[in-house]
Design a protein around this motif. Structure first.
Motif, PDB file in Angstrom:
ATOM      1  N   ASP A   1     -49.319  -1.818   2.887  1.00  0.00           N
ATOM      2  CA  ASP A   1     -48.183  -1.645   3.799  1.00  0.00           C
ATOM      3  C   ASP A   1     -46.833  -1.697   3.089  1.00  0.00           C
ATOM      4  OD1 ASP A   1     -49.796  -1.396   6.091  1.00  0.00           O
ATOM      5  OD2 ASP A   1     -49.951  -3.564   6.296  1.00  0.00           O
ATOM      6  N   ARG A   2     -46.798  -1.208   1.856  1.00  0.00           N
ATOM      7  CA  ARG A   2     -45.527  -1.169   1.136  1.00  0.00           C
ATOM      8  C   ARG A   2     -44.739   0.069   1.539  1.00  0.00           C
ATOM      9  NH1 ARG A   2     -47.261  -5.548   0.461  1.00  0.00           N
ATOM     10  NH2 ARG A   2     -47.395  -6.725  -1.510  1.00  0.00           N
ATOM     11  N   MET A   3     -43.434  -0.108   1.640  1.00  0.00           N
ATOM     12  CA  MET A   3     -42.546   0.992   2.008  1.00  0.00           C
ATOM     13  C   MET A   3     -41.720   1.474   0.825  1.00  0.00           C
ATOM     14  SD  MET A   3     -43.402   1.278   5.142  1.00  0.00           S
ATOM     15  CE  MET A   3     -42.169   2.344   5.863  1.00  0.00           C
ATOM     16  N   ALA A   4     -41.691   0.660  -0.245  1.00  0.00           N
ATOM     17  CA  ALA A   4     -40.939   1.010  -1.442  1.00  0.00           C
ATOM     18  C   ALA A   4     -41.490   0.197  -2.603  1.00  0.00           C
ATOM     19  CB  ALA A   4     -39.447   0.731  -1.251  1.00  0.00           C
ATOM     20  N   LEU A   5     -41.216   0.655  -3.800  1.00  0.00           N
ATOM     21  CA  LEU A   5     -41.666  -0.062  -4.988  1.00  0.00           C
ATOM     22  C   LEU A   5     -40.717  -1.208  -5.320  1.00  0.00           C
ATOM     23  CD1 LEU A   5     -42.703   2.841  -7.417  1.00  0.00           C
ATOM     24  CD2 LEU A   5     -44.204   1.358  -6.068  1.00  0.00           C
ATOM     25  N   ASP A   6     -41.276  -2.295  -5.790  1.00  0.00           N
ATOM     26  CA  ASP A   6     -40.498  -3.399  -6.325  1.00  0.00           C
ATOM     27  C   ASP A   6     -41.245  -3.934  -7.546  1.00  0.00           C
ATOM     28  OD1 ASP A   6     -42.228  -5.865  -5.531  1.00  0.00           O
ATOM     29  OD2 ASP A   6     -42.054  -4.724  -3.665  1.00  0.00           O
ATOM     30  N   PRO A   7     -40.575  -4.668  -8.427  1.00  0.00           N
ATOM     31  CA  PRO A   7     -41.219  -5.106  -9.676  1.00  0.00           C
ATOM     32  C   PRO A   7     -42.525  -5.868  -9.469  1.00  0.00           C
ATOM     33  CG  PRO A   7     -38.859  -5.452  -9.798  1.00  0.00           C
ATOM     34  CD  PRO A   7     -39.153  -5.036  -8.390  1.00  0.00           C
ATOM     35  N   GLN A   8     -42.583  -6.743  -8.480  1.00  0.00           N
ATOM     36  CA  GLN A   8     -43.793  -7.524  -8.257  1.00  0.00           C
ATOM     37  C   GLN A   8     -44.947  -6.644  -7.790  1.00  0.00           C
ATOM     38  OE1 GLN A   8     -44.099 -10.952  -8.923  1.00  0.00           O
ATOM     39  NE2 GLN A   8     -46.246 -10.324  -8.764  1.00  0.00           N
ATOM     40  N   THR A   9     -44.651  -5.714  -6.900  1.00  0.00           N
ATOM     41  CA  THR A   9     -45.694  -4.809  -6.411  1.00  0.00           C
ATOM     42  C   THR A   9     -46.232  -3.939  -7.537  1.00  0.00           C
ATOM     43  OG1 THR A   9     -44.759  -4.737  -4.173  1.00  0.00           O
ATOM     44  CG2 THR A   9     -46.171  -2.906  -4.828  1.00  0.00           C
ATOM     45  N   VAL A  10     -45.332  -3.433  -8.362  1.00  0.00           N
ATOM     46  CA  VAL A  10     -45.763  -2.619  -9.503  1.00  0.00           C
ATOM     47  C   VAL A  10     -46.681  -3.435 -10.407  1.00  0.00           C
ATOM     48  CG1 VAL A  10     -45.007  -1.434 -11.597  1.00  0.00           C
ATOM     49  CG2 VAL A  10     -43.758  -1.095  -9.451  1.00  0.00           C
ATOM     50  N   SER A  11     -46.271  -4.652 -10.723  1.00  0.00           N
ATOM     51  CA  SER A  11     -47.068  -5.513 -11.605  1.00  0.00           C
ATOM     52  C   SER A  11     -48.439  -5.822 -11.007  1.00  0.00           C
ATOM     53  CB  SER A  11     -46.309  -6.822 -11.862  1.00  0.00           C
ATOM     54  OG  SER A  11     -47.071  -7.692 -12.656  1.00  0.00           O
ATOM     55  N   ASP A  12     -48.479  -6.073  -9.711  1.00  0.00           N
ATOM     56  CA  ASP A  12     -49.731  -6.459  -9.048  1.00  0.00           C
ATOM     57  C   ASP A  12     -50.717  -5.301  -8.946  1.00  0.00           C
ATOM     58  OD1 ASP A  12     -48.747  -8.991  -8.739  1.00  0.00           O
ATOM     59  OD2 ASP A  12     -48.190  -8.738  -6.625  1.00  0.00           O
ATOM     60  N   THR A  13     -50.219  -4.069  -8.941  1.00  0.00           N
ATOM     61  CA  THR A  13     -51.100  -2.918  -8.664  1.00  0.00           C
ATOM     62  C   THR A  13     -51.278  -1.989  -9.869  1.00  0.00           C
ATOM     63  OG1 THR A  13     -49.208  -1.672  -7.786  1.00  0.00           O
ATOM     64  CG2 THR A  13     -50.540  -2.917  -6.201  1.00  0.00           C
ATOM     65  N   LEU A  14     -50.849  -2.409 -11.033  1.00  0.00           N
ATOM     66  CA  LEU A  14     -50.959  -1.545 -12.210  1.00  0.00           C
ATOM     67  C   LEU A  14     -52.396  -1.165 -12.528  1.00  0.00           C
ATOM     68  CD1 LEU A  14     -48.337  -2.846 -14.815  1.00  0.00           C
ATOM     69  CD2 LEU A  14     -48.422  -0.604 -13.696  1.00  0.00           C
ATOM     70  N   GLY A  15     -53.344  -1.989 -12.117  1.00  0.00           N
ATOM     71  CA  GLY A  15     -54.751  -1.703 -12.397  1.00  0.00           C
ATOM     72  C   GLY A  15     -55.280  -0.470 -11.690  1.00  0.00           C
ATOM     73  N   THR A  16     -54.596  -0.012 -10.661  1.00  0.00           N
ATOM     74  CA  THR A  16     -55.015   1.226  -9.998  1.00  0.00           C
ATOM     75  C   THR A  16     -54.436   2.458 -10.700  1.00  0.00           C
ATOM     76  OG1 THR A  16     -53.130   1.224  -8.453  1.00  0.00           O
ATOM     77  CG2 THR A  16     -55.124   0.057  -7.761  1.00  0.00           C
ATOM     78  N   LEU A  17     -53.441   2.225 -11.554  1.00  0.00           N
ATOM     79  CA  LEU A  17     -52.721   3.322 -12.190  1.00  0.00           C
ATOM     80  C   LEU A  17     -53.069   3.466 -13.672  1.00  0.00           C
ATOM     81  CD1 LEU A  17     -50.526   5.475 -11.653  1.00  0.00           C
ATOM     82  CD2 LEU A  17     -48.821   3.772 -12.289  1.00  0.00           C
ATOM     83  N   LEU A  18     -53.175   2.345 -14.363  1.00  0.00           N
ATOM     84  CA  LEU A  18     -53.468   2.333 -15.794  1.00  0.00           C
ATOM     85  C   LEU A  18     -54.831   1.715 -16.016  1.00  0.00           C
ATOM     86  CD1 LEU A  18     -49.970   1.116 -17.050  1.00  0.00           C
ATOM     87  CD2 LEU A  18     -50.810   3.470 -16.928  1.00  0.00           C
ATOM     88  N   LYS A  19     -55.571   2.210 -17.003  1.00  0.00           N
ATOM     89  CA  LYS A  19     -56.966   1.805 -17.182  1.00  0.00           C
ATOM     90  C   LYS A  19     -57.235   1.106 -18.506  1.00  0.00           C
ATOM     91  CE  LYS A  19     -57.676   3.792 -13.248  1.00  0.00           C
ATOM     92  NZ  LYS A  19     -57.820   2.986 -12.023  1.00  0.00           N
ATOM     93  N   TYR A  20     -56.187   0.801 -19.251  1.00  0.00           N
ATOM     94  CA  TYR A  20     -56.353   0.080 -20.514  1.00  0.00           C
ATOM     95  C   TYR A  20     -55.438  -1.138 -20.517  1.00  0.00           C
ATOM     96  CZ  TYR A  20     -59.115   3.953 -22.284  1.00  0.00           C
ATOM     97  OH  TYR A  20     -60.106   4.893 -22.457  1.00  0.00           O
ATOM     98  N   GLN A  21     -55.981  -2.275 -20.954  1.00  0.00           N
ATOM     99  CA  GLN A  21     -55.237  -3.524 -20.931  1.00  0.00           C
ATOM    100  C   GLN A  21     -53.960  -3.437 -21.756  1.00  0.00           C
ATOM    101  OE1 GLN A  21     -55.244  -6.130 -19.171  1.00  0.00           O
ATOM    102  NE2 GLN A  21     -53.673  -7.217 -20.357  1.00  0.00           N
ATOM    103  N   GLU A  22     -54.022  -2.711 -22.886  1.00  0.00           N
ATOM    104  CA  GLU A  22     -52.828  -2.582 -23.726  1.00  0.00           C
ATOM    105  C   GLU A  22     -51.683  -1.919 -22.961  1.00  0.00           C
ATOM    106  OE1 GLU A  22     -56.492  -2.559 -26.316  1.00  0.00           O
ATOM    107  OE2 GLU A  22     -55.846  -1.612 -24.438  1.00  0.00           O
ATOM    108  N   ASP A  23     -52.008  -0.885 -22.182  1.00  0.00           N
ATOM    109  CA  ASP A  23     -50.981  -0.203 -21.393  1.00  0.00           C
ATOM    110  C   ASP A  23     -50.456  -1.098 -20.273  1.00  0.00           C
ATOM    111  OD1 ASP A  23     -51.310   2.023 -22.979  1.00  0.00           O
ATOM    112  OD2 ASP A  23     -52.649   3.050 -21.579  1.00  0.00           O
ATOM    113  N   ILE A  24     -51.375  -1.803 -19.609  1.00  0.00           N
ATOM    114  CA  ILE A  24     -50.959  -2.696 -18.514  1.00  0.00           C
ATOM    115  C   ILE A  24     -50.057  -3.806 -19.046  1.00  0.00           C
ATOM    116  CG2 ILE A  24     -51.802  -4.400 -16.842  1.00  0.00           C
ATOM    117  CD1 ILE A  24     -54.261  -2.646 -16.449  1.00  0.00           C
ATOM    118  N   ALA A  25     -50.418  -4.383 -20.201  1.00  0.00           N
ATOM    119  CA  ALA A  25     -49.604  -5.451 -20.783  1.00  0.00           C
ATOM    120  C   ALA A  25     -48.222  -4.943 -21.161  1.00  0.00           C
ATOM    121  CB  ALA A  25     -50.321  -6.025 -22.008  1.00  0.00           C
TER     122      ALA A  25
END
Length: 305
Positions: free
Chosen positions: A259-283
Motif C-alpha cells: 500500500d505504498r503511494m511513493a518511494l521513501d528510503p526505508q521502503t526502498v531498503s526494505d524491498t530491495l530483495g525484489t529488485l536486486l538478486k545479489y547481496q553485493e548489489d543490495i549492500a
C-alpha cells in the motif's frame, strides 16, 4: 481454429500490443519477417527483458499451442527430441517369448514402432495439427553445449528430425520457432545463420512505464513513475546484475501489496530483495547510494512537472 498470421508490420505490432506486450517497431518488424519467411527468430539479451514472453504472446495472440524446450547443461536427444519406452518394449519381447517366440525381425519392427515412441518437445513441435503449427520456444539455448547446437541444425534448416529406427519425420507445416539466449556464451554462427536475429534491450523509460501500467494496474500512477525512474537510474550503475523488466514489475507489485503511494528510503531498503538478486548489489544500494539515487529521482520528476 488458429488465427491468421499478421499481414503487415502494423498488424504484428497490434497483435503484440493487444496481448500486453509493449513492443517497438523494430521488434514487430523482425517478428513479422520471421512469421512470413518461416524462419526461426533468435532473440538475445539480458535476463528479464521479455524474450520468453514474446513466444507466450505469439501463442496466445495466434491461438496456437506453446511447446517449450527449457535448455540446461547436459540436455540430450532423449530429453529434447524422443526416446523409446524401454519397459514396454521389454514387456513386449518377453510376452512374445512366452507365447512361443516370433521371428526376430518382426519383433524388432514391432517394438520400434509409433506406439512405443515417447515424443519430447522437438518431435511434438514437428508433428503438429495441420493448419495449427505451434509456437516452439527453445529457451536459454546458451545453457546447452555445442553438440546439442549441432543437432538442432537439421531441425532449424529443414524442420525435420531423423530417427534411425523409423526414418525422417518432417513437419507438414513449420512451427513458429523462437530461440532465446542470455549470452552467457556465444552460439555458433552455423545456427545463427538459420535464424533472423534481434537484440532485446532494456526498454526506455516511457515504454517501461507503459509495461508497469499494464502488468500492475493497481500501482499508483506517481509510484509507477518513481519506480521506473529509479530502475532506469540503477541500470546506469556498475552492478553485478542490472534489474530487468521482470524485476521492475515485481517491485511495483510488492510496493502495491504494501500500500505504498511513493518511494521513501526505508521502503526502498526494505524491498530491495525484489529488485536486486545479489547481496553485493543490495549492500551497495542499501549503504547510502540508494538514498542519493532516490533524491535524484525525486528531483528529476519534480522538475519535469
Amino acid at each position: 481454429m488458429a488465427q491468421a498470421l499478421p499481414q503487415s508490420i502494423d498488424e504484428t505490432l497490434t497483435l503484440l500490443n493487444d496481448n500486453d506486450y509493449v513492443a517497438g517497431r523494430d521488434l514487430a518488424t523482425v517478428v513479422f519477417l520471421s512469421l512470413r519467411m518461416h524462419r526461426p527468430l533468435f532473440l538475445e539479451g539480458e535476463a528479464g527483458v521479455g524474450k520468453t514472453e514474446i513466444a507466450k504472446v505469439l501463442a496466445k495472440g495466434l491461438d496456437r499451442p506453446l511447446i517449450r524446450l527449457q535448455c540446461y547443461e547436459g540436455l540430450d536427444v532423449a530429453s529434447a527430441v524422443y526416446e523409446w519406452n524401454y519397459p514396454a518394449q521389454m514387456l513386449e519381447i518377453r510376452m512374445a517369448e512366452a507365447t512361443g517366440g516370433t521371428e526376430r525381425g518382426l519383433i524388432e519392427k514391432g517394438i520400434f514402432s509409433d506406439r512405443y515412441l515417447i515424443r519430447r518437445p522437438v518431435l511434438q513441435a514437428l508433428e503438429s495439427e495441420a493448419g495449427r503449427a505451434p509456437v516452439f520456444l527453445i529457451d536459454e539455448l546458451d545453457r546447452t553445449d555445442e553438440a546439442f547446437e549441432a543437432f538442432l541444425l537439421e531441425v532449424l534448416s529443414d524442420f525435420q528430425v531423423t530417427i534411425p529406427e523409423i526414418g525422417t519425420i518432417k513437419a507438414e507445416e513449420p512451427p513458429i520457432v523462437i530461440i532465446t539466449t542470455n549470452r552467457t556464451r556465444e552460439i555458433h554462427d552455423a545456427l545463427k545463420r538459420r535464424c533472423l536475429y534481434h537484440w532485446v534491450d532494456y526498454p526506455q523509460a516511457e515504454r517501461e512505464l507503459e509495461i508497469v501500467r499494464r502488468k500492475v494496474p493497481g500501482c499508483n500512477a506517481d509510484l509507477s513513475r518513481e519506480v521506473v525512474a529509479y530502475v532506469q537510474r540503477l541500470r546506469t550503475i556498475d552492478l553485478f546484475k542490472n534489474p530487468g523488466v521482470a524485476e521492475t514489475i515485481d517491485w511495483a507489485s510488492a510496493l502495491t501489496e504494501l500500500d505504498r503511494m511513493a518511494l521513501d528510503p526505508q521502503t526502498v531498503s526494505d524491498t530491495l530483495g525484489t529488485l536486486l538478486k545479489y547481496q553485493e548489489d543490495i549492500a551497495r544500494i542499501g549503504s547510502g547510494e540508494g538514498r542519493k539515487l532516490l533524491d535524484a529521482v525525486k528531483a528529476d520528476l519534480a522538475a519535469a512537472e
